[in-house]
Scaffold this motif. Structure first.
Motif, PDB file in Angstrom:
ATOM      1  N   UNK A 123       0.838  -1.198   0.000  1.00  0.00           N
ATOM      2  CA  UNK A 123       0.000   0.000   0.000  1.00  0.00           C
ATOM      3  C   UNK A 123       0.870   1.244   0.000  1.00  0.00           C
ATOM      4  N   UNK A 124       0.394   2.267  -0.728  1.00  0.00           N
ATOM      5  CA  UNK A 124       1.020   3.590  -0.757  1.00  0.00           C
ATOM      6  C   UNK A 124      -0.068   4.638  -0.598  1.00  0.00           C
ATOM      7  N   UNK A 125       0.314   5.819  -0.121  1.00  0.00           N
ATOM      8  CA  UNK A 125      -0.672   6.857   0.154  1.00  0.00           C
ATOM      9  C   UNK A 125      -0.191   8.220  -0.328  1.00  0.00           C
ATOM     10  N   UNK A 126      -1.168   9.095  -0.528  1.00  0.00           N
ATOM     11  CA  UNK A 126      -0.923  10.467  -0.948  1.00  0.00           C
ATOM     12  C   UNK A 126      -2.048  11.326  -0.398  1.00  0.00           C
ATOM     13  N   UNK A 127      -1.704  12.520   0.063  1.00  0.00           N
ATOM     14  CA  UNK A 127      -2.734  13.453   0.511  1.00  0.00           C
ATOM     15  C   UNK A 127      -2.415  14.842  -0.019  1.00  0.00           C
ATOM     16  N   UNK A 128      -3.460  15.595  -0.328  1.00  0.00           N
ATOM     17  CA  UNK A 128      -3.344  16.993  -0.704  1.00  0.00           C
ATOM     18  C   UNK A 128      -4.636  17.684  -0.275  1.00  0.00           C
ATOM     19  N   UNK A 129      -4.907  18.861  -0.805  1.00  0.00           N
ATOM     20  CA  UNK A 129      -6.095  19.590  -0.378  1.00  0.00           C
ATOM     21  C   UNK A 129      -7.393  18.966  -0.883  1.00  0.00           C
TER      22      UNK A 129
END
Length: 205
Positions: A123-129
């Motif tokens: 699993x990999x993750x990314x967050x932004x607005x």
């Protein structure tokens, strides 16, 4: 190939323990002829060696370039909106046995950062607005007996704006990005021996 969401939710993945507050956005399969149950690490190595954004067809590269440009202009991707700032990393939710497993490598060419990497899933993750998203990769036996790679995209939109954003980009994902990714990742599997050798040569320099 797009799959029903139940093909992801019915599997006993460890990621389910971490993402009860996420929704399943897409599930996709990638053909890996001749793959066996122990070949997931080989597939991940092939993706790292031959699956970067720079190697996608120009329509997909153009879409990503437009997205990053908009993000820069509108401040969507500022560090303050990312993992560890606006949202906590899923690594904070990991049970002890998964936390102690190898995490998987990170580099600047991969915006999504590693959460964990196990024998049959990663699993990999990314967050932004706009959203907090997780890309889950799983290794599953297909109908023909070979194992195949499956990708699930999980999302937690950031309010109404995030929901509008996900709805707006859905046609581009399904018509351009995922088909291009399918060709690229399936080619990475076919060329895995050469691609892995080039990757190891590059990282040893």
């Amino acid at each position: 190939m797009k799959l029903p969401k139940t093909t992801y939710t019915s599997q006993p993945w460890r990621i389910h323990e971490l993402t009860s507050d996420f929704s399943v956005e897409d599930v996709w399969s990638f053909r890996t002829p001749g793959a066996g149950p122990d070949d997931f690490p080989t597939m991940l190595a092939a993706l790292r060696a031959g699956g970067g954004l720079a190697k996608q067809p120009w329509p997909a590269r153009f879409l990503f370039a437009v997205r990053w440009k908009l993000g820069a202009l509108l401040g969507w991707d500022r560090p303050s909106a990312g993992v560890g700032e606006r949202v906590a990393s899923l690594r904070d939710r990991l049970p002890g046995d998964v936390r102690d497993a190898p995490r998987g490598p990170d580099d600047e060419s991969m915006p999504l950062k590693a959460v964990y990497e196990l024998d049959m899933e990663a699993a990999r993750e990314l967050a932004n607005k706009t959203v907090h998203t997780v890309m889950h990769l799983g290794w599953v036996q297909g109908a023909n007996g070979d194992h195949e790679l499956r990708m699930a995209v999980l999302v937690k939109p950031n309010g109404w704006f995030g929901r509008l954003y996900m709805a707006a980009i859905a046609p581009f994902r399904h018509l351009i990005v995922y088909p291009a990714l399918t060709r690229q990742w399936e080619r990475a599997w076919r060329d895995r021996d050469r691609a892995e050798a080039r990757y190891e040569e590059g990282t040893s320099r």
